[in-house]
Design an enzyme around this catalytic site. Structure first.
Site, PDB file in Angstrom:
ATOM      1  N   THR A  35       3.049  11.054   3.140  1.00  0.00           N
ATOM      2  CA  THR A  35       3.321  11.232   4.579  1.00  0.00           C
ATOM      3  C   THR A  35       4.783  10.945   4.913  1.00  0.00           C
ATOM      4  O   THR A  35       5.212  11.195   6.032  1.00  0.00           O
ATOM      5  CB  THR A  35       2.418  10.307   5.437  1.00  0.00           C
ATOM      6  OG1 THR A  35       2.519   8.973   4.911  1.00  0.00           O
ATOM      7  CG2 THR A  35       0.980  10.754   5.399  1.00  0.00           C
ATOM      8  N   ASP A  56       3.945   6.980  -7.456  1.00  0.00           N
ATOM      9  CA  ASP A  56       2.697   6.672  -6.750  1.00  0.00           C
ATOM     10  C   ASP A  56       2.317   5.235  -7.085  1.00  0.00           C
ATOM     11  O   ASP A  56       2.192   4.899  -8.273  1.00  0.00           O
ATOM     12  CB  ASP A  56       1.622   7.666  -7.218  1.00  0.00           C
ATOM     13  CG  ASP A  56       0.412   7.624  -6.308  1.00  0.00           C
ATOM     14  OD1 ASP A  56      -0.098   6.519  -6.068  1.00  0.00           O
ATOM     15  OD2 ASP A  56      -0.001   8.695  -5.840  1.00  0.00           O
ATOM     16  N   ASN A  97      -0.883  -3.726  -8.143  1.00  0.00           N
ATOM     17  CA  ASN A  97       0.379  -3.449  -8.846  1.00  0.00           C
ATOM     18  C   ASN A  97       1.551  -4.238  -8.269  1.00  0.00           C
ATOM     19  O   ASN A  97       2.388  -4.757  -9.010  1.00  0.00           O
ATOM     20  CB  ASN A  97       0.665  -1.946  -8.838  1.00  0.00           C
ATOM     21  CG  ASN A  97      -0.261  -1.195  -9.802  1.00  0.00           C
ATOM     22  OD1 ASN A  97      -0.670  -1.749 -10.825  1.00  0.00           O
ATOM     23  ND2 ASN A  97      -0.599   0.038  -9.468  1.00  0.00           N
ATOM     24  N   GLY A 100       0.946  -7.931  -9.264  1.00  0.00           N
ATOM     25  CA  GLY A 100       1.198  -8.120 -10.701  1.00  0.00           C
ATOM     26  C   GLY A 100       2.694  -8.185 -10.965  1.00  0.00           C
ATOM     27  O   GLY A 100       3.173  -9.055 -11.716  1.00  0.00           O
ATOM     28  N   LYS A 103       4.144 -11.458  -9.608  1.00  0.00           N
ATOM     29  CA  LYS A 103       3.801 -12.580 -10.484  1.00  0.00           C
ATOM     30  C   LYS A 103       4.745 -12.595 -11.688  1.00  0.00           C
ATOM     31  O   LYS A 103       5.284 -13.636 -12.066  1.00  0.00           O
ATOM     32  CB  LYS A 103       2.350 -12.403 -10.940  1.00  0.00           C
ATOM     33  CG  LYS A 103       1.833 -13.496 -11.817  1.00  0.00           C
ATOM     34  CD  LYS A 103       0.400 -13.229 -12.222  1.00  0.00           C
ATOM     35  CE  LYS A 103       0.000 -14.135 -13.370  1.00  0.00           C
ATOM     36  NZ  LYS A 103      -1.272 -13.736 -13.956  1.00  0.00           N
ATOM     37  N   TYR A 143      -9.584   3.048   5.098  1.00  0.00           N
ATOM     38  CA  TYR A 143      -8.340   2.373   5.495  1.00  0.00           C
ATOM     39  C   TYR A 143      -8.615   0.906   5.814  1.00  0.00           C
ATOM     40  O   TYR A 143      -7.987   0.008   5.255  1.00  0.00           O
ATOM     41  CB  TYR A 143      -7.770   3.093   6.711  1.00  0.00           C
ATOM     42  CG  TYR A 143      -6.445   2.555   7.203  1.00  0.00           C
ATOM     43  CD1 TYR A 143      -5.258   2.844   6.529  1.00  0.00           C
ATOM     44  CD2 TYR A 143      -6.372   1.781   8.365  1.00  0.00           C
ATOM     45  CE1 TYR A 143      -4.037   2.376   6.992  1.00  0.00           C
ATOM     46  CE2 TYR A 143      -5.151   1.315   8.832  1.00  0.00           C
ATOM     47  CZ  TYR A 143      -3.981   1.610   8.153  1.00  0.00           C
ATOM     48  OH  TYR A 143      -2.774   1.149   8.621  1.00  0.00           O
ATOM     49  N   TYR A 157      -4.330 -13.943  -5.397  1.00  0.00           N
ATOM     50  CA  TYR A 157      -3.151 -14.104  -6.270  1.00  0.00           C
ATOM     51  C   TYR A 157      -2.355 -15.342  -5.857  1.00  0.00           C
ATOM     52  O   TYR A 157      -1.771 -16.024  -6.696  1.00  0.00           O
ATOM     53  CB  TYR A 157      -2.240 -12.865  -6.207  1.00  0.00           C
ATOM     54  CG  TYR A 157      -2.554 -11.822  -7.252  1.00  0.00           C
ATOM     55  CD1 TYR A 157      -3.629 -10.941  -7.121  1.00  0.00           C
ATOM     56  CD2 TYR A 157      -1.769 -11.704  -8.398  1.00  0.00           C
ATOM     57  CE1 TYR A 157      -3.909  -9.976  -8.079  1.00  0.00           C
ATOM     58  CE2 TYR A 157      -2.042 -10.740  -9.362  1.00  0.00           C
ATOM     59  CZ  TYR A 157      -3.104  -9.883  -9.196  1.00  0.00           C
ATOM     60  OH  TYR A 157      -3.371  -8.933 -10.153  1.00  0.00           O
TER      61      TYR A 157
HETATM   62  P1  NAD Z   1       3.795   6.406   7.190  1.00  0.00           P
HETATM   63  O1  NAD Z   1       2.660   7.280   6.854  1.00  0.00           O
HETATM   64  O2  NAD Z   1       4.976   7.012   7.900  1.00  0.00           O
HETATM   65  O3  NAD Z   1       4.374   5.693   5.900  1.00  0.00           O
HETATM   66  C1  NAD Z   1       3.628   5.438   4.738  1.00  0.00           C
HETATM   67  C2  NAD Z   1       4.497   5.748   3.536  1.00  0.00           C
HETATM   68  O4  NAD Z   1       3.769   5.446   2.330  1.00  0.00           O
HETATM   69  C3  NAD Z   1       4.864   7.235   3.449  1.00  0.00           C
HETATM   70  O5  NAD Z   1       6.235   7.380   3.163  1.00  0.00           O
HETATM   71  C4  NAD Z   1       3.999   7.747   2.308  1.00  0.00           C
HETATM   72  O6  NAD Z   1       4.542   8.872   1.656  1.00  0.00           O
HETATM   73  C5  NAD Z   1       3.906   6.523   1.423  1.00  0.00           C
HETATM   74  N1  NAD Z   1       2.731   6.528   0.536  1.00  0.00           N
HETATM   75  C6  NAD Z   1       1.442   6.768   0.883  1.00  0.00           C
HETATM   76  N2  NAD Z   1       0.650   6.667  -0.201  1.00  0.00           N
HETATM   77  C7  NAD Z   1       1.454   6.351  -1.242  1.00  0.00           C
HETATM   78  C8  NAD Z   1       1.231   6.100  -2.630  1.00  0.00           C
HETATM   79  N3  NAD Z   1      -0.009   6.179  -3.151  1.00  0.00           N
HETATM   80  N4  NAD Z   1       2.283   5.809  -3.419  1.00  0.00           N
HETATM   81  C9  NAD Z   1       3.548   5.743  -2.897  1.00  0.00           C
HETATM   82  N5  NAD Z   1       3.818   5.966  -1.608  1.00  0.00           N
HETATM   83  C10 NAD Z   1       2.781   6.247  -0.775  1.00  0.00           C
HETATM   84  O7  NAD Z   1       3.197   5.194   8.050  1.00  0.00           O
HETATM   85  P2  NAD Z   1       3.891   3.924   8.697  1.00  0.00           P
HETATM   86  O8  NAD Z   1       3.503   3.874  10.112  1.00  0.00           O
HETATM   87  O9  NAD Z   1       5.325   3.850   8.340  1.00  0.00           O
HETATM   88  O10 NAD Z   1       3.107   2.737   7.966  1.00  0.00           O
HETATM   89  C11 NAD Z   1       3.694   1.943   6.947  1.00  0.00           C
HETATM   90  C12 NAD Z   1       2.744   0.812   6.566  1.00  0.00           C
HETATM   91  O11 NAD Z   1       2.494  -0.011   7.698  1.00  0.00           O
HETATM   92  C13 NAD Z   1       1.376   1.306   6.072  1.00  0.00           C
HETATM   93  O12 NAD Z   1       0.960   0.478   5.020  1.00  0.00           O
HETATM   94  C14 NAD Z   1       0.484   1.116   7.280  1.00  0.00           C
HETATM   95  O13 NAD Z   1      -0.853   0.899   6.912  1.00  0.00           O
HETATM   96  C15 NAD Z   1       1.098  -0.114   7.919  1.00  0.00           C
HETATM   97  N6  NAD Z   1       0.797  -0.154   9.360  1.00  0.00           N
HETATM   98  C16 NAD Z   1       1.473   0.647  10.238  1.00  0.00           C
HETATM   99  C17 NAD Z   1       1.144   0.599  11.578  1.00  0.00           C
HETATM  100  C18 NAD Z   1       1.878   1.423  12.610  1.00  0.00           C
HETATM  101  O14 NAD Z   1       1.487   1.388  13.776  1.00  0.00           O
HETATM  102  N7  NAD Z   1       2.924   2.148  12.300  1.00  0.00           N
HETATM  103  C19 NAD Z   1       0.107  -0.238  12.036  1.00  0.00           C
HETATM  104  C20 NAD Z   1      -0.574  -1.005  11.108  1.00  0.00           C
HETATM  105  C21 NAD Z   1      -0.211  -0.983   9.771  1.00  0.00           C
END
Ligand code: NAD
Ligand code: UDP
Length: 308
Positions: A35, A56, A97, A100, A103, A143, A157
């Site tokens: 995303t 990833d 990951n 790990g 750590k 999620y 951990y």
């Molecule tokens: P976003 O979708 O813009 O960013 C997520 C990023 O993670 C993207 O760049 C995507 O490409 C990358 N990604 C997804 N799966 C991946 C994988 N398997 N390996 C490597 N990269 C991967 O969303 P965001 O709003 O910037 O959210 C960032 C973090 O904050 C997330 O973990 C989200 O759960 C958390 N979060 C955000 C909000 C919010 O309101 N923005 C609220 C609660 C939690």
């Protein structure tokens, strides 16, 4: 410091990379572009302290770093529900990951958890002590439960292996660099208003959310990461609470144009109310949001005008 940011090409991750680079740190940004996008970090690619790795997080990785911020995970309901099994893998295997690695290299590791761990909350506003009301088998569960399991892993951990963790629960945050097709409510409403399309309210629009502007949130991230009083979990969000109808009306007022409000079916398990109790953040990191919704929306609208 040398700092790893997973999900660094996403909305929040790219703002965090900017902040860390500005403070003189070296940043390794890891992302699979699910995303996120290169555009968000294009201005950093030539910076001598910035390194991008396309990877990833469900596959292991190794970097000599002092701190890890784990943000990799799709955050918008349509995107995390697109491949729900992958979403759970990203949260759970990604956490393993990161932990790990932390750590192994003795790095401090930060988890971007979420207000979704409270589910459809029966306690309002939500303090960190509330255990939540989450459906384990619904469409949002990949999620919500993925993030809950990640929190469990972080604390195990910490207890078992003395890993230096920090866990933040983020409430709805918005701002520039959200994707036009992100699907979350603030970007949807702005993009619809700019295009003169109908504003889609799901359900009757009486459900509430609390919206935090990105700059406030990133300030909270960095303050929390660099204090040693507590490991969390700590709520970060703006306690101002709005119905989706109020948000739609405010967006329309600020954008102008001729869009009409229409109602679409409410998705299953959509939380009816959400507002953070930020007593802990106020006390420990002296943090509270400084940017009211109307100001943050104006800045976000200015960004989307350049994109739409
Ligand atoms: P976003 O979708 O813009 O960013 C997520 C990023 O993670 C993207 O760049 C995507 O490409 C990358 N990604 C997804 N799966 C991946 C994988 N398997 N390996 C490597 N990269 C991967 O969303 P965001 O709003 O910037 O959210 C960032 C973090 O904050 C997330 O973990 C989200 O759960 C958390 N979060 C955000 C909000 C919010 O309101 N923005 C609220 C609660 C939690
Ligand atoms: N929503 C809406 N119209 C949209 C997108 C979302 O009315 O075009 C509603 C959604 O049903 C929810 C709220 O806005 O009640 C916030 O949704 P979002 O996807 O931004 O985040 P959530 O907090 O639900 O994860």
């Amino acid at each position: 410091m040398r700092i790893l940011v997973t999900g660094g090409a996403g909305f929040l991750g790219s703002h965090l990379c900017d902040r860390l680079i500005k403070e003189g740190n070296e940043v390794v940004c890891l992302d699979n572009f699910f995303t996120g996008r290169k555009l968000n970090i294009a201005h950093l690619l030539d910076h001598p302290n910035f390194e991008f790795v396309r990877h990833d997080i469900i596959d292991p990785f190794k970097y000599e770093v002092d701190q890890i911020y784990n943000l990799a995970c799709p955050a918008s309901p349509p995107h995390y529900q697109y491949n729900p099994i992958k979403t759970t893998k990203t949260s759970v295997m990604g956490a393993i990951n990161c932990l790990g690695l932390a750590k192994r290299v003795k790095a401090r590791v930060f988890q971007a958890s979420t207000s979704e761990v409270y589910g459809d909350p029966a306690v309002h506003p939500q303090p960190e002590s509330y255990w939540g009301n989450v459906n384990p088998i619904g469409k949002r569960s990949c999620y919500d439960e993925g993030k809950r399991c990640a929190e469990t892993l972080f604390f195990d951990y910490h207890r078992e292996n003395h890993v230096d963790i920090r866990v933040i629960r983020i409430f709805n945050t918005y701002g520039p660099r959200m994707h036009e097709a992100d699907g979350r409510v603030v970007s949807n409403f702005i993009v619809q208003a700019l295009r003169g399309e109908d504003i889609t309210i799901y359900g009757d629009g009486q459900q509430t959310r609390s919206f935090c502007y990105v700059d406030d949130l990133i300030e909270g991230f960095v303050r929390f990461m660099n204090q040693s009083e507590i490991v969390g979990p700590m709520n970060l969000g703006n306690p101002g609470e709005f119905t989706m109808l109020q948000l739609a009306e405010l967006t329309l007022k600020l954008v102008g144009g001729k869009s009409k409000i229409v109602h679409k079916p409410l998705p299953a398990d959509d939380p009816k109310q959400r507002r953070p109790d930020i007593t802990l953040a106020r006390k420990v990191i002296k943090w509270e949001p400084t940017i009211p919704l109307e100001d943050g929306l104006k800045r976000t609208i200015a960004y989307f005008r350049t994109r739409v």
